[in-house]
Motif scaffolding. Structure first.
Motif, PDB file in Angstrom:
ATOM      1  N   ARG A  47       0.834  -1.194   0.000  1.00  0.00           N
ATOM      2  CA  ARG A  47       0.000   0.000   0.000  1.00  0.00           C
ATOM      3  C   ARG A  47       0.871   1.246   0.000  1.00  0.00           C
ATOM      4  N   ALA A  48       0.279   2.361  -0.356  1.00  0.00           N
ATOM      5  CA  ALA A  48       0.960   3.651  -0.318  1.00  0.00           C
ATOM      6  C   ALA A  48       0.248   4.519   0.710  1.00  0.00           C
ATOM      7  N   TYR A  49       1.024   5.316   1.413  1.00  0.00           N
ATOM      8  CA  TYR A  49       0.475   6.261   2.382  1.00  0.00           C
ATOM      9  C   TYR A  49       0.808   7.668   1.900  1.00  0.00           C
ATOM     10  N   LEU A  50      -0.172   8.548   1.941  1.00  0.00           N
ATOM     11  CA  LEU A  50       0.029   9.956   1.612  1.00  0.00           C
ATOM     12  C   LEU A  50      -0.386  10.782   2.818  1.00  0.00           C
ATOM     13  N   VAL A  51       0.450  11.746   3.195  1.00  0.00           N
ATOM     14  CA  VAL A  51       0.114  12.662   4.288  1.00  0.00           C
ATOM     15  C   VAL A  51       0.245  14.073   3.742  1.00  0.00           C
ATOM     16  N   THR A  52      -0.860  14.809   3.735  1.00  0.00           N
ATOM     17  CA  THR A  52      -0.864  16.177   3.215  1.00  0.00           C
ATOM     18  C   THR A  52      -0.151  17.118   4.183  1.00  0.00           C
ATOM     19  N   PRO A  53       0.227  18.314   3.718  1.00  0.00           N
ATOM     20  CA  PRO A  53       0.833  19.292   4.637  1.00  0.00           C
ATOM     21  C   PRO A  53      -0.084  19.647   5.818  1.00  0.00           C
ATOM     22  N   ALA A  54      -1.403  19.485   5.634  1.00  0.00           N
ATOM     23  CA  ALA A  54      -2.353  19.744   6.719  1.00  0.00           C
ATOM     24  C   ALA A  54      -2.476  18.551   7.672  1.00  0.00           C
ATOM     25  N   GLY A  55      -1.757  17.443   7.369  1.00  0.00           N
ATOM     26  CA  GLY A  55      -1.764  16.284   8.250  1.00  0.00           C
ATOM     27  C   GLY A  55      -2.822  15.246   7.940  1.00  0.00           C
ATOM     28  N   GLU A  56      -3.510  15.369   6.810  1.00  0.00           N
ATOM     29  CA  GLU A  56      -4.539  14.392   6.451  1.00  0.00           C
ATOM     30  C   GLU A  56      -3.885  13.156   5.828  1.00  0.00           C
ATOM     31  N   LEU A  57      -4.312  11.987   6.286  1.00  0.00           N
ATOM     32  CA  LEU A  57      -3.753  10.716   5.830  1.00  0.00           C
ATOM     33  C   LEU A  57      -4.668  10.064   4.811  1.00  0.00           C
ATOM     34  N   THR A  58      -4.085   9.612   3.705  1.00  0.00           N
ATOM     35  CA  THR A  58      -4.789   8.792   2.719  1.00  0.00           C
ATOM     36  C   THR A  58      -3.985   7.516   2.548  1.00  0.00           C
ATOM     37  N   THR A  59      -4.659   6.391   2.631  1.00  0.00           N
ATOM     38  CA  THR A  59      -4.021   5.100   2.397  1.00  0.00           C
ATOM     39  C   THR A  59      -4.571   4.536   1.101  1.00  0.00           C
ATOM     40  N   ILE A  60      -3.671   4.192   0.185  1.00  0.00           N
ATOM     41  CA  ILE A  60      -4.085   3.575  -1.074  1.00  0.00           C
ATOM     42  C   ILE A  60      -3.712   2.102  -0.973  1.00  0.00           C
TER      43      ILE A  60
ATOM     44  N   GLY B  38       0.053   4.106   9.731  1.00  0.00           N
ATOM     45  CA  GLY B  38      -0.497   5.338   9.159  1.00  0.00           C
ATOM     46  C   GLY B  38      -0.519   6.476  10.163  1.00  0.00           C
ATOM     47  N   GLN B  39      -0.910   6.169  11.389  1.00  0.00           N
ATOM     48  CA  GLN B  39      -0.958   7.196  12.432  1.00  0.00           C
ATOM     49  C   GLN B  39       0.432   7.741  12.731  1.00  0.00           C
ATOM     50  N   LYS B  40       1.422   6.855  12.769  1.00  0.00           N
ATOM     51  CA  LYS B  40       2.795   7.296  13.050  1.00  0.00           C
ATOM     52  C   LYS B  40       3.315   8.159  11.906  1.00  0.00           C
ATOM     53  N   LEU B  41       3.056   7.751  10.668  1.00  0.00           N
ATOM     54  CA  LEU B  41       3.489   8.549   9.515  1.00  0.00           C
ATOM     55  C   LEU B  41       2.827   9.922   9.535  1.00  0.00           C
ATOM     56  N   GLN B  42       1.583   9.957   9.930  1.00  0.00           N
ATOM     57  CA  GLN B  42       0.853  11.227  10.050  1.00  0.00           C
ATOM     58  C   GLN B  42       1.519  12.141  11.081  1.00  0.00           C
ATOM     59  N   GLN B  43       1.981  11.574  12.177  1.00  0.00           N
ATOM     60  CA  GLN B  43       2.617  12.351  13.245  1.00  0.00           C
ATOM     61  C   GLN B  43       3.962  12.940  12.824  1.00  0.00           C
TER      62      GLN B  43
ATOM     63  N   ALA C 114       5.216  13.348   9.494  1.00  0.00           N
ATOM     64  CA  ALA C 114       5.335  13.792   8.096  1.00  0.00           C
ATOM     65  C   ALA C 114       5.904  15.199   7.935  1.00  0.00           C
ATOM     66  N   SER C 115       5.693  16.058   8.884  1.00  0.00           N
ATOM     67  CA  SER C 115       6.180  17.443   8.756  1.00  0.00           C
ATOM     68  C   SER C 115       7.663  17.582   9.121  1.00  0.00           C
ATOM     69  N   LEU C 116       8.250  16.539   9.693  1.00  0.00           N
ATOM     70  CA  LEU C 116       9.655  16.600  10.099  1.00  0.00           C
ATOM     71  C   LEU C 116      10.587  16.454   8.893  1.00  0.00           C
ATOM     72  N   PRO C 117      11.837  16.929   9.033  1.00  0.00           N
ATOM     73  CA  PRO C 117      12.835  16.663   7.983  1.00  0.00           C
ATOM     74  C   PRO C 117      13.071  15.149   7.866  1.00  0.00           C
ATOM     75  N   ALA C 118      13.552  14.701   6.714  1.00  0.00           N
ATOM     76  CA  ALA C 118      13.712  13.272   6.424  1.00  0.00           C
ATOM     77  C   ALA C 118      14.537  12.538   7.485  1.00  0.00           C
ATOM     78  N   ALA C 119      15.659  13.102   7.898  1.00  0.00           N
ATOM     79  CA  ALA C 119      16.522  12.430   8.877  1.00  0.00           C
ATOM     80  C   ALA C 119      15.790  12.228  10.208  1.00  0.00           C
ATOM     81  N   ARG C 120      15.009  13.206  10.607  1.00  0.00           N
ATOM     82  CA  ARG C 120      14.246  13.085  11.869  1.00  0.00           C
ATOM     83  C   ARG C 120      13.128  12.053  11.739  1.00  0.00           C
ATOM     84  N   GLN C 121      12.537  11.971  10.545  1.00  0.00           N
ATOM     85  CA  GLN C 121      11.511  10.947  10.315  1.00  0.00           C
ATOM     86  C   GLN C 121      12.120   9.550  10.444  1.00  0.00           C
ATOM     87  N   ALA C 122      13.291   9.358   9.843  1.00  0.00           N
ATOM     88  CA  ALA C 122      13.965   8.057   9.906  1.00  0.00           C
ATOM     89  C   ALA C 122      14.278   7.682  11.350  1.00  0.00           C
TER      90      ALA C 122
END
Length: 139
Positions: free
Chosen positions: A23-36, A91-96, A98-106
């Motif tokens: 599946r793919a997860y999308l998180v908008t800049p507003a924090g909305e999660l879409t799971t495909i 999905g919930q964790k990715l939503q939390q 998503a706004s961080l820089p890539a290294a912080r997300q990792a």
């Protein structure tokens, strides 16, 4: 084999996705999660049909949306009580984060799965790809 394929159309802000047991997860800049959700079947191996097809999904995305593709090693990881981490929690964790820089997300994802699994061994490979999507505005 599980696989997800994406085509990112920056000129139109459109994402095309097909997934084989992925599946793919999308998180908008507003924090909305879409799971495909991809199809439940994998590619390769034994199959009854002569030609296997997969569902083609198209979604529009906003500038700055995060796209995530990940192996099932993250969602299938179990904790000491046998509970799976799961797609919803992922999905919930990715939503939390998503706004961080890539290294912080990792770092956050690595810390999260280590805390969750506790003394349990890692069950499978874990690979996560995150991409911040941009819309190419007129030049």
């Amino acid at each position: 084999m599980d696989i997800g394929l994406c085509r990112i159309e920056r000129a139109t802000g459109r994402l095309c996705f097909s997934g084989a047991a992925l599946r793919a997860y999308l998180v908008t800049p507003a924090g909305e999660l879409t799971t495909i959700k991809g199809d439940t079947k994998s590619i390769g191996g034994r199959q009854r049909e002569a030609y296997r097809t997969f569902t083609h999904h198209e979604v529009d995305y906003a500038d700055g949306t995060m796209l995530y593709l990940l192996t099932d090693g993250f969602t299938d990881q179990k904790n000491p009580t046998g509970e799976r981490y799961g797609s919803r929690r992922t999905g919930q964790k990715l939503q939390q984060i998503a706004s961080l820089p890539a290294a912080r997300q990792a770092e956050a994802l690595s810390r999260e799965i280590h805390l969750f699994r506790g003394t349990e061994a890692q069950l499978d490979d874990i690979a996560i790809v995150g991409v911040r999507l941009k819309v190419k505005h007129g030049e």
